[in-house]
Design a protein around this motif. Sequence first.
Motif, mmCIF file in Angstrom:
data_model
loop_
_atom_site.group_PDB
_atom_site.id
_atom_site.type_symbol
_atom_site.label_atom_id
_atom_site.label_comp_id
_atom_site.label_asym_id
_atom_site.label_seq_id
_atom_site.Cartn_x
_atom_site.Cartn_y
_atom_site.Cartn_z
ATOM 1 N N HIS A 185 3.906 -19.777 4.580
ATOM 2 C CA HIS A 185 3.291 -21.010 5.097
ATOM 3 C C HIS A 185 1.788 -20.945 4.825
ATOM 4 O O HIS A 185 1.186 -19.873 4.910
ATOM 5 N N SER A 187 -0.547 -21.628 6.561
ATOM 6 C CA SER A 187 -1.343 -21.222 7.719
ATOM 7 C C SER A 187 -0.543 -20.238 8.580
ATOM 8 O O SER A 187 -0.561 -20.305 9.809
ATOM 9 N N LEU A 189 0.850 -17.433 10.796
ATOM 10 C CA LEU A 189 0.227 -16.668 11.878
ATOM 11 C C LEU A 189 0.492 -15.176 11.675
ATOM 12 O O LEU A 189 1.574 -14.785 11.241
ATOM 13 N N PHE A 213 5.401 -26.458 16.888
ATOM 14 C CA PHE A 213 4.597 -26.523 15.645
ATOM 15 C C PHE A 213 4.895 -25.238 14.860
ATOM 16 O O PHE A 213 3.994 -24.466 14.563
ATOM 17 N N CYS A 214 6.157 -25.009 14.537
ATOM 18 C CA CYS A 214 6.593 -23.647 14.163
ATOM 19 C C CYS A 214 6.236 -23.223 12.744
ATOM 20 O O CYS A 214 6.289 -22.038 12.425
ATOM 21 N N GLY A 215 5.873 -24.151 11.860
ATOM 22 C CA GLY A 215 5.527 -23.771 10.485
ATOM 23 C C GLY A 215 6.626 -22.921 9.876
ATOM 24 O O GLY A 215 7.813 -23.284 9.902
ATOM 25 N N GLY A 216 6.259 -21.736 9.375
ATOM 26 C CA GLY A 216 7.234 -20.837 8.758
ATOM 27 C C GLY A 216 8.017 -20.003 9.766
ATOM 28 O O GLY A 216 8.734 -19.074 9.373
ATOM 29 N N GLY A 217 7.867 -20.294 11.054
ATOM 30 C CA GLY A 217 8.750 -19.689 12.061
ATOM 31 C C GLY A 217 8.282 -18.361 12.652
ATOM 32 O O GLY A 217 9.055 -17.698 13.359
ATOM 33 N N THR A 218 7.024 -17.991 12.428
ATOM 34 C CA THR A 218 6.563 -16.651 12.838
ATOM 35 C C THR A 218 6.837 -16.328 14.311
ATOM 36 O O THR A 218 7.346 -15.242 14.626
ATOM 37 N N ASP A 236 9.156 -28.502 13.512
ATOM 38 C CA ASP A 236 7.957 -28.819 12.721
ATOM 39 C C ASP A 236 8.167 -30.174 12.061
ATOM 40 O O ASP A 236 9.307 -30.547 11.724
ATOM 41 N N SER A 238 7.171 -30.960 9.209
ATOM 42 C CA SER A 238 7.312 -30.831 7.758
ATOM 43 C C SER A 238 8.674 -30.216 7.376
ATOM 44 O O SER A 238 8.960 -29.064 7.722
ATOM 45 N N SER A 241 8.416 -26.843 5.717
ATOM 46 C CA SER A 241 8.182 -25.701 6.615
ATOM 47 C C SER A 241 9.487 -25.281 7.290
ATOM 48 O O SER A 241 9.764 -24.091 7.446
ATOM 49 N N GLY A 263 11.018 -32.316 13.282
ATOM 50 C CA GLY A 263 10.745 -33.281 14.347
ATOM 51 C C GLY A 263 9.259 -33.362 14.626
ATOM 52 O O GLY A 263 8.471 -32.543 14.164
ATOM 53 N N ASP A 264 8.909 -34.368 15.433
ATOM 54 C CA ASP A 264 7.500 -34.601 15.772
ATOM 55 C C ASP A 264 7.248 -34.100 17.193
ATOM 56 O O ASP A 264 7.872 -34.577 18.151
ATOM 57 N N LEU A 285 -1.283 -24.091 17.393
ATOM 58 C CA LEU A 285 -1.519 -25.523 17.158
ATOM 59 C C LEU A 285 -2.235 -25.759 15.833
ATOM 60 O O LEU A 285 -2.962 -24.879 15.362
ATOM 61 N N PRO A 286 -2.092 -26.950 15.255
ATOM 62 C CA PRO A 286 -2.936 -27.275 14.095
ATOM 63 C C PRO A 286 -4.402 -27.332 14.550
ATOM 64 O O PRO A 286 -4.680 -27.786 15.661
HETATM 65 C C1 SAM Z 1 -0.982 -23.769 12.353
HETATM 66 S S1 SAM Z 1 0.493 -24.289 11.625
HETATM 67 C C2 SAM Z 1 1.699 -23.249 12.342
HETATM 68 C C3 SAM Z 1 1.932 -22.022 11.511
HETATM 69 C C4 SAM Z 1 3.009 -21.134 12.046
HETATM 70 N N1 SAM Z 1 2.629 -20.530 13.312
HETATM 71 C C5 SAM Z 1 3.404 -20.051 11.039
HETATM 72 O O1 SAM Z 1 3.157 -18.867 11.306
HETATM 73 O O2 SAM Z 1 3.897 -20.391 9.979
HETATM 74 C C6 SAM Z 1 0.744 -25.822 12.406
HETATM 75 C C7 SAM Z 1 2.033 -26.539 12.021
HETATM 76 O O3 SAM Z 1 2.114 -27.717 12.802
HETATM 77 C C8 SAM Z 1 2.835 -28.670 12.054
HETATM 78 N N2 SAM Z 1 2.560 -29.980 12.662
HETATM 79 C C9 SAM Z 1 1.442 -30.749 12.585
HETATM 80 N N3 SAM Z 1 1.612 -31.877 13.306
HETATM 81 C C10 SAM Z 1 2.844 -31.814 13.864
HETATM 82 C C11 SAM Z 1 3.586 -32.659 14.740
HETATM 83 N N4 SAM Z 1 3.100 -33.827 15.177
HETATM 84 N N5 SAM Z 1 4.816 -32.254 15.114
HETATM 85 C C12 SAM Z 1 5.339 -31.081 14.691
HETATM 86 N N6 SAM Z 1 4.697 -30.256 13.839
HETATM 87 C C13 SAM Z 1 3.453 -30.601 13.447
HETATM 88 C C14 SAM Z 1 2.328 -28.481 10.648
HETATM 89 O O4 SAM Z 1 3.291 -28.977 9.714
HETATM 90 C C15 SAM Z 1 2.156 -26.960 10.574
HETATM 91 O O5 SAM Z 1 3.297 -26.373 10.020
#
Ligand code: SAM
Length: 360
Positions: A185, A187, A189, A213-218, A236, A238, A241, A263-264, A285-286
């Motif tokens: 991902h 970003s 973690l 906001f799990c991104g790559g699921g860390t 997430d 995306s 992701s 999902g949002d 969080l982003p």
């Molecule tokens: C900081 S990254 C998380 C990275 C994650 N902890 C990892 O290790 O891969 C933030 C994530 O929040 C997601 N994101 C942003 N806005 C969002 C929303 N409204 N709902 C769900 N996910 C969202 C982004 O797609 C991104 O993957």
Amino acid sequence: MESCCKSTFITGHEALDSGAWIMVTTVPGLEDIVLREASEKLSIFGAEERFCNVGGRVLLNIPLNQVNQVFTLRSIEHIIQLIGSFKIKCDKGGLNQIYEGVYRLDVPLGSTFRVSCERIGEHEFTSIDVQRAAGQALVDKYAKKVDLKNPETIVRVDVIHDTCIVGLQRTRTSLRIRYPRAFQHYSALNPVIAYGMLRISNVRPGDRVLDAFCGGGTIIIEAAQVWSNLDLLGIDISPKSIEGAWRNAEAAGVKDRVRFIVGDARRLEKILPLDWKVDKAISNLPFGIRSGRMKAIPGIYSDFLKSLKPFLKEDSKVCLLTVHRDLLSSISESLNFKVIESKQILYGGLQAWIVLLVPA
Ligand SMILES: C[S@@+](CC[C@H](N)C(=O)[O-])C[C@H]1O[C@@H](n2cnc3c(N)ncnc32)[C@H](O)[C@@H]1O
């Protein structure tokens, strides 16, 4: 210059003979988590939370037969088994003292070695000068070969202000690398921080844990690897992701114990049934820095917390990592959450906070 190290390792003679002295490195700000974890898994004779007053370094004095168990700690990155330390000058003369000090110590070398150095403070020499001086001392004393690429022994010679600390680096790669990530991902973690957040949230077997906001699921994958019997869900916005998080979970061997859905996080009611309650909501969080969308951040934080509230129980905990601590605190308070802990850490060169909230 002020003398920095008032450690028992530096000052106590008998202490040097008792057990093994291990310096472990971690994310600056998570030293207390290391101590908590170490005291659960090891017998600690003595410890120093910020070794030599430097963040991200913890000194542990443990029984010799427990050194291998240090590798099981999830809150650390590197393990250095200390051999000795001595005071040095910070001017050019310090290099001769490093040569002589290293020469005096008994350093158990393999057939090849290399010296690596971390230097903190102001000195009239560089880390490379330190490596050269210490390396020369070892070549002169033991006549062993230097191999920079694949040495049998890595000798750590760190200089912290006026103290030189010598040890054997026991880790080759950082222990933050838990499994070969199938998806990187943008970003991702550090799993050491993920572990810290899970500990700060007091995750227990049986808990339902959500990372919205799990991104790559860390965070979800770290939880699955450490605790048994958790109900784990990552969300997430995306799809890329989420697909990556599934691939990472498979690489980590926990695919059958986690769930990831697109999902949002601002509209959780659209994805989750209303009687679904979460024990621990934990998210990185982003920050809006990389994307340049800082303007969207207050709305995301506030809509997420609003949307999360109906899924919380009285004793649920919400643990969030952000660089915008004040913004998050004021939004949380306006939405009737109480900040019960706020912990500053160094996250990829940025000052960030792990903020623990409870519904008020
Ligand atoms: C900081 S990254 C998380 C990275 C994650 N902890 C990892 O290790 O891969 C933030 C994530 O929040 C997601 N994101 C942003 N806005 C969002 C929303 N409204 N709902 C769900 N996910 C969202 C982004 O797609 C991104 O993957």
